[in-house]
Write an enzyme that holds these catalytic residues in place. Structure first.
Site, mmCIF file in Angstrom:
data_model
loop_
_atom_site.group_PDB
_atom_site.id
_atom_site.type_symbol
_atom_site.label_atom_id
_atom_site.label_comp_id
_atom_site.label_asym_id
_atom_site.label_seq_id
_atom_site.Cartn_x
_atom_site.Cartn_y
_atom_site.Cartn_z
ATOM 1 N N ASP A 265 45.527 -44.976 18.444
ATOM 2 C CA ASP A 265 46.417 -46.106 18.724
ATOM 3 C C ASP A 265 47.800 -45.582 19.095
ATOM 4 O OD1 ASP A 265 44.355 -47.756 18.114
ATOM 5 O OD2 ASP A 265 45.389 -48.871 16.535
ATOM 6 N N HIS A 418 46.653 -42.523 14.553
ATOM 7 C CA HIS A 418 47.838 -42.974 15.279
ATOM 8 C C HIS A 418 48.529 -41.792 15.946
ATOM 9 C CE1 HIS A 418 47.395 -46.736 12.966
ATOM 10 N NE2 HIS A 418 48.082 -47.270 13.963
#
Length: 445
Positions: A265, A418
């Site tokens: 992400d 992430h």
């Protein structure tokens, strides 16, 4: 003309051929063996190098049973019969049982008969004849007895579905076809449909197929979503066993296969994304990156690099909103945010996504939000493995990170990392090595 001058002229002509503008007929195919690259179209010619098995190469033109191509900075010839189609290969389907001939005309000898609806790659055209390969034989077929894939009858997948080697669930799985993919119908057997997808022929259960929408993924008016609950749910990996990802609405948090699925992400850039891409490239891996509209606007080069290196880029929304609260105000607001991301993607890349995946911002979702994004043509992807890694100021140690990843990762897991994390980039290579040490594969989107 002396010998040196003759050699120089030959080299110049060869280079000029390579520099000519590539016509639409230029094909991309992949090698099926470690394939020698030779100086001339002859098996006894000097070997310039070896193109590894599975490498995609461009065919600039054909000479008999040889193709002119380039690899590792060298131009040369390779055997045509050792190449297989890819997703970027121009394909046509034969519309009747069709003879493959030694040359472009009915007076040439017949090599064999290609069955009706068989997909064939196009290497070269002479008038109404097409040079192709089938069943290990290279030859010519009458072009008027072929159709492009988009001219064939078509169906659209209603969910992500298995693509199998034969017409039944007992046959081995080639891979998956995503939701809303348009596929050509090449044949049927009972409740199964024979089709072509990303360089392969396979079978899909008719249970997951429907007639394509006449206007693409969407109609003009938004659907009535009042029958779907807008109760807020908040996904995280600790709830994967208790919350519903609503698979009937295209949601998934793991896959029933033997691979580990890496996803990343990217809400904003923290200086590490290029390093993640470097590690994946060094390991020959591809992954799915979920990026926000802000990331696209501020880092278009990174988005283009992701796509150029074979990764998929998914919709993480434009402004990363609480989509359930936004839905409560109006479904149109959620729709507009999703479409806003699509337009930013188009502005940065020059096209719309070839696959449509969605990840709910902050894992906040409802049955209603998933119903809307499914109607828009997306598959919603959650995760089974995740870390508290999204806050750059509160990073876990590498040791603690690896402990969680080793504890929770298993075959079929969707893993969320992430890109803002300074710890994840430190352990990514170790994590990849650990996955391989378990004799697991890492999925290619």
């Amino acid at each position: 003309m002396n010998q040196k001058l003759k050699s120089a002229v030959k080299i110049l002509v060869f280079v000029l051929v390579l520099l000519l503008p590539v016509q639409s007929m230029a094909q991309v195919m992949k090698t099926t063996i470690d394939l020698p690259l030779r100086a001339r179209a002859s098996s006894t010619s000097t070997k310039l190098g070896v193109i590894p098995k599975g490498t995609e190469i461009r065919i600039d033109r054909t000479t008999g049973n040889w193709v002119l191509t380039a690899y590792a900075g060298k131009a040369g010839y390779s055997g045509l019969k050792y190449l297989a189609p890819t997703a970027n290969t121009e394909m046509r389907a034969v519309t009747t049982d069709l003879r493959l001939r030694t040359g472009p005309g009915t007076s040439y000898a017949s090599l064999l008969k290609i069955p009706k609806h068989t997909p064939i790659p196009v290497f070269e055209r002479q008038g109404n004849w097409i040079k192709t390969v089938w069943s290990g034989k290279i030859g010519w077929v009458g072009g008027k007895y072929t159709k492009t894939m988009i001219e064939m009858p078509q169906l659209q997948t209603t969910l992500q579905t298995s693509f199998r080697t034969g017409p039944g669930s007992s046959y081995s799985r080639i891979g998956y076809v995503p939701r809303s993919a348009i596929i050509p119908v090449l044949g049927t057997s009972g409740n199964w449909v024979k089709s072509w997808y990303f360089g392969r022929i396979g079978w899909i259960s008719r249970s997951y197929l429907a007639q394509p929408m006449t206007s693409g993924f969407r109609t003009e008016a938004l659907p009535d979503l009042s029958g779907f609950s807008n109760q807020e749910l908040n996904w995280d990996y600790t709830k994967a066993a208790t919350l519903s990802a609503f698979p009937e609405l295209g949601g998934a948090y793991r896959y029933e296969d033997s691979a580990v699925h890496l996803t990343f992400d990217c809400g904003y850039e923290n200086g590490y994304t290029a390093q993640y891409l470097d590690v994946l490239k060094a390991n020959g891996l591809r992954a799915r990156f979920y990026v926000t509209g802000f990331f696209i606007k501020t880092e278009p080069e990174l988005v283009r690099r992701m796509l150029a290196e074979g990764h998929e880029v998914g919709n993480h929304t434009d402004i990363h909103p609480d989509s359930v609260a936004l839905m409560e105000q109006s479904p149109q607001l959620v729709y507009d945010d999703m479409v806003g991301w699509e337009e930013l993607y188009h502005d940065a890349t020059g096209s719309y996504p070839s696959t449509w995946f969605y990840r709910a911002p902050s894992g906040i979702y409802s049955e209603r939000t998933l119903a809307l994004v499914q109607w828009m043509g997306y598959q919603s992807e959650f995760w089974e493995v995740a870390l508290d890694d999204w806050n750059p100021q509160k990073q876990m140690t590498p040791e603690a990170t690896m402990h969680v990843l080793k504890r929770d990762t298993k075959p079929g897991s969707i893993v969320l990392l992430h890109c803002v994390s300074s710890t994840n980039i430190k352990i990514l290579q170790e994590y990849i090595d650990w996955i391989h040490a378990q004799s697991w594969t890492i999925a290619t989107p």
